[in-house]
Motif scaffolding. Structure first.
Motif, PDB file in Angstrom:
ATOM      1  N   UNK A 184       0.839  -1.206   0.000  1.00 34.40           N
ATOM      2  CA  UNK A 184       0.000   0.000   0.000  1.00 34.40           C
ATOM      3  C   UNK A 184       0.868   1.247   0.000  1.00 34.40           C
ATOM      4  N   UNK A 185       0.597   2.139  -0.950  1.00 33.10           N
ATOM      5  CA  UNK A 185       1.349   3.389  -1.008  1.00 33.10           C
ATOM      6  C   UNK A 185       0.773   4.402  -0.030  1.00 33.10           C
ATOM      7  N   UNK A 186       1.624   5.052   0.749  1.00 32.28           N
ATOM      8  CA  UNK A 186       1.128   6.050   1.706  1.00 32.28           C
ATOM      9  C   UNK A 186       0.701   7.336   1.002  1.00 32.28           C
ATOM     10  N   UNK A 187      -0.024   8.162   1.726  1.00 40.77           N
ATOM     11  CA  UNK A 187      -0.532   9.409   1.150  1.00 40.77           C
ATOM     12  C   UNK A 187       0.530  10.502   1.136  1.00 40.77           C
ATOM     13  N   UNK A 188       1.487  10.419   2.042  1.00 38.51           N
ATOM     14  CA  UNK A 188       2.517  11.463   2.147  1.00 38.51           C
ATOM     15  C   UNK A 188       3.895  10.830   2.212  1.00 38.51           C
ATOM     16  N   UNK A 189       4.896  11.605   1.793  1.00 37.31           N
ATOM     17  CA  UNK A 189       6.280  11.153   1.840  1.00 37.31           C
ATOM     18  C   UNK A 189       7.163  12.289   2.333  1.00 37.31           C
ATOM     19  N   UNK A 190       8.412  11.970   2.642  1.00 39.32           N
ATOM     20  CA  UNK A 190       9.345  12.980   3.121  1.00 39.32           C
ATOM     21  C   UNK A 190       9.613  14.028   2.045  1.00 39.32           C
ATOM     22  N   UNK A 191       9.549  13.603   0.766  1.00 44.13           N
ATOM     23  CA  UNK A 191       9.777  14.555  -0.331  1.00 44.13           C
ATOM     24  C   UNK A 191       8.728  15.668  -0.346  1.00 44.13           C
ATOM     25  N   UNK A 192       7.512  15.378   0.126  1.00 45.10           N
ATOM     26  CA  UNK A 192       6.460  16.392   0.187  1.00 45.10           C
ATOM     27  C   UNK A 192       6.871  17.587   1.035  1.00 45.10           C
ATOM     28  N   UNK A 193       7.746  17.351   2.001  1.00 44.17           N
ATOM     29  CA  UNK A 193       8.125  18.389   2.954  1.00 44.17           C
ATOM     30  C   UNK A 193       9.300  19.237   2.481  1.00 44.17           C
ATOM     31  N   UNK A 194       9.867  18.902   1.307  1.00 38.95           N
ATOM     32  CA  UNK A 194      10.917  19.747   0.747  1.00 38.95           C
ATOM     33  C   UNK A 194      10.396  21.146   0.476  1.00 38.95           C
ATOM     34  N   UNK A 195      11.268  22.140   0.597  1.00 39.41           N
ATOM     35  CA  UNK A 195      10.844  23.529   0.466  1.00 39.41           C
ATOM     36  C   UNK A 195      11.502  24.226  -0.713  1.00 39.41           C
ATOM     37  N   UNK A 196      10.865  25.317  -1.151  1.00 40.23           N
ATOM     38  CA  UNK A 196      11.273  26.028  -2.357  1.00 40.23           C
ATOM     39  C   UNK A 196      12.728  26.482  -2.274  1.00 40.23           C
ATOM     40  N   UNK A 197      13.103  27.119  -1.166  1.00 41.23           N
ATOM     41  CA  UNK A 197      14.456  27.660  -1.042  1.00 41.23           C
ATOM     42  C   UNK A 197      15.487  26.568  -0.804  1.00 41.23           C
ATOM     43  N   UNK A 198      15.052  25.433  -0.259  1.00 35.75           N
ATOM     44  CA  UNK A 198      15.975  24.339  -0.026  1.00 35.75           C
ATOM     45  C   UNK A 198      16.974  24.587   1.081  1.00 35.75           C
TER      46      UNK A 198
END
Length: 488
Positions: free
Chosen positions: A1-15
């Motif tokens: 089952x694939x989760x709805x959220x991942x750590x990549x979702x939390x990456x930000x524009x400025x980095x």
């Protein structure tokens, strides 16, 4: 089952911050929510018209109060789906209510002064320089215009790097939060003649200048191998919450204003019903392609009767009284007509009755939500209104739009706003006109090409409240006393 959220979702524009962050006591979405609430663009929504201009009365909603209502409805939908829907009840697939609430709060940031005519005016000014559209402007505000962060080292807030590149990063939000407001997955053509819908119609989408950030958002949320239309589950929830708010609370404002009463909705100009039917049938094809459904003007009247049945719900005692008394049939019709008129007036003028109406409608619409799950990309699952509920929402929403917002009384006000926007734009665009811009906008204006200069003027005007736009116009062209002390 694939989760709805991942750590990549939390990456930000400025980095400049690692995904996951250092704050274990609050999520990335809650941080984004806080940044939005404290932003200047969010505050300015209080000065932008929803249906009736703010100076018409303190009761009426503005873009800020509308956004609060959309956010509350959207969050309620998410909480309910997490509790009741089998797909989202699964561990790892609970929808983040804070993220949905953020989407509701942020969805109208890009709306310019003076409503739809303001949008049309700016699009006209930008017709060969990338166009203008409210949803595209929302993304631009969040990723570029707000002054929270830049792409350079923390503490160095220069909007441009040493190579002249635009280093603005807006509120430096997480990619999943930005995805929640990305309603239309298409680039707005830079030139009006390249628009498939014709050169004079506002095109929904995002600006070509923001294509790279949209690519970054998609890469973070669904990966590089995704093909197809991109719209996250949080965005679909925000979208239907917006429609629900439009169809109920805007109508409440209309009743409070005395502009229309419930009974008036049954006797509008036939062209209004025709426009409502055409709009709804067009939306049915787009949102429910699996059906062959369509509606007629007769359906519109039946739906209005269903929604406002209390106007015609005569008591048993009244019916018995008329039946027992020796009254001519025509007199009975007149009695019922008068009674319906009084009930209609009561529903429009009495706050308890208006609140009861809107509450019952909201509950009915929340009961009419369905989920189309996406097992491969659960983050792109579609939450939408059931077909029958969708029709009711659309009838109420479009009746308000065609009968009120398109009415000459409001159009005169908005037309004046359109003229104000175009004249301000032309004044700043003229030789030496950039001196009329605030210092920070002038700095951006002087960098880059002709497209950038037009976009900078557009950004400045789009951020104005209705009152500030009138005031700025008056300082340029009006007879009001001139001042050098009020800041731009």
């Amino acid at each position: 089952m694939r989760p709805l959220y991942s750590l990549e979702d939390e990456g930000r524009v400025a980095g400049l911050e690692k995904a996951g962050g250092s704050e274990t006591f609050r999520t990335a979405w809650r941080r984004d929510y806080a940044r939005l609430i404290h932003s200047a663009s969010f505050r300015r929504l209080q000065g932008k018209t929803q249906v009736f201009p703010g100076h018409e009365g303190d009761f009426f909603r503005n873009r800020l109060t509308h956004s609060l209502e959309v956010a509350q409805i959207a969050k309620s939908i998410a909480i309910r789906l997490n509790h009741e829907n089998e797909f989202f009840k699964e561990p790892g697939r609970n929808i983040q209510p804070d993220l949905v609430e953020f989407a509701g709060m942020a969805h109208d940031l890009g709306h310019p002064p003076f409503g739809h005519n303001g949008e049309e005016a700016l699009d006209q000014c930008m017709k060969n320089h990338g166009g203008f559209e409210g949803n595209a402007q929302t993304l631009r505000i969040l990723t570029r215009l707000e002054k929270k962060a830049t792409l350079t080292t923390a503490g160095d807030y220069s909007p441009f790097g040493q190579d002249g590149a635009d280093d603005r990063a807006g509120l430096d939000l997480s990619y999943r939060s930005l995805a929640s407001i990305l309603k239309y997955d298409s680039i707005i053509p830079e030139r009006a003649n390249d628009r498939a819908s014709g050169p004079h119609k506002v095109v929904k989408g995002y600006y070509k200048s923001d294509a790279l950030i949209v690519e970054d958002i998609k890469r973070a949320v669904v990966g590089d191998d995704f093909e197809g239309k991109f719209k996250t589950v949080e965005c679909t929830i925000m979208d239907i919450a917006d429609d629900i708010a439009y169809s109920t609370y805007d109508l409440e404002d209309v009743f409070k204003s005395g502009f229309l009463r419930p009974l008036d909705l049954f006797a509008l100009n036939p062209k209004i019903y025709e426009a409502v039917v055409n709009t709804i049938n067009s939306r049915i094809k787009k949102q429910y392609p699996e059906t062959d459904g369509s509606i007629t003007q007769s359906d519109v009247h039946q739906i209005l009767h269903y929604v406002f049945f209390e106007v015609f719900a005569f008591s048993t005692d009244d019916r018995r009284l008329l039946k027992d008394r020796d009254i001519e049939p025509e007199a009975k019709k007149m009695y019922f007509a008068v009674d319906a008129q009084q009930r209609s007036q009561l529903m429009a003028e009495n706050g308890y009755h208006r609140t009861a109406l809107t509450s019952s409608l909201i509950q009915m619409f929340l009961n009419g939500i369905e989920v189309i799950p996406n097992e491969k990309y659960p983050q792109l699952s579609n939450v939408r209104l059931e077909y029958e509920t969708f029709i009711i929402v659309e009838v109420l929403k479009n009746i308000t739009y065609e009968a009120v917002i398109r009415d000459p009384a409001l159009q005169v006000v908005e037309f004046r706003g359109k003229d104000i926007i175009i004249k301000i734009f032309d004044a700043i665009k003229a030789d030496g006109g950039d001196r009329l811009l605030p210092k920070d906008f002038r700095e951006v204006y002087q960098q880059g090409d002709d497209v950038n200069r037009h976009r900078t003027i557009c950004d400045f005007i789009a951020g104005m409240t209705d009152r500030y736009a009138v005031e700025f116009y008056s300082r340029l062209f009006g007879a009001n006393g001139m001042t050098m002390h009020k800041p731009l």
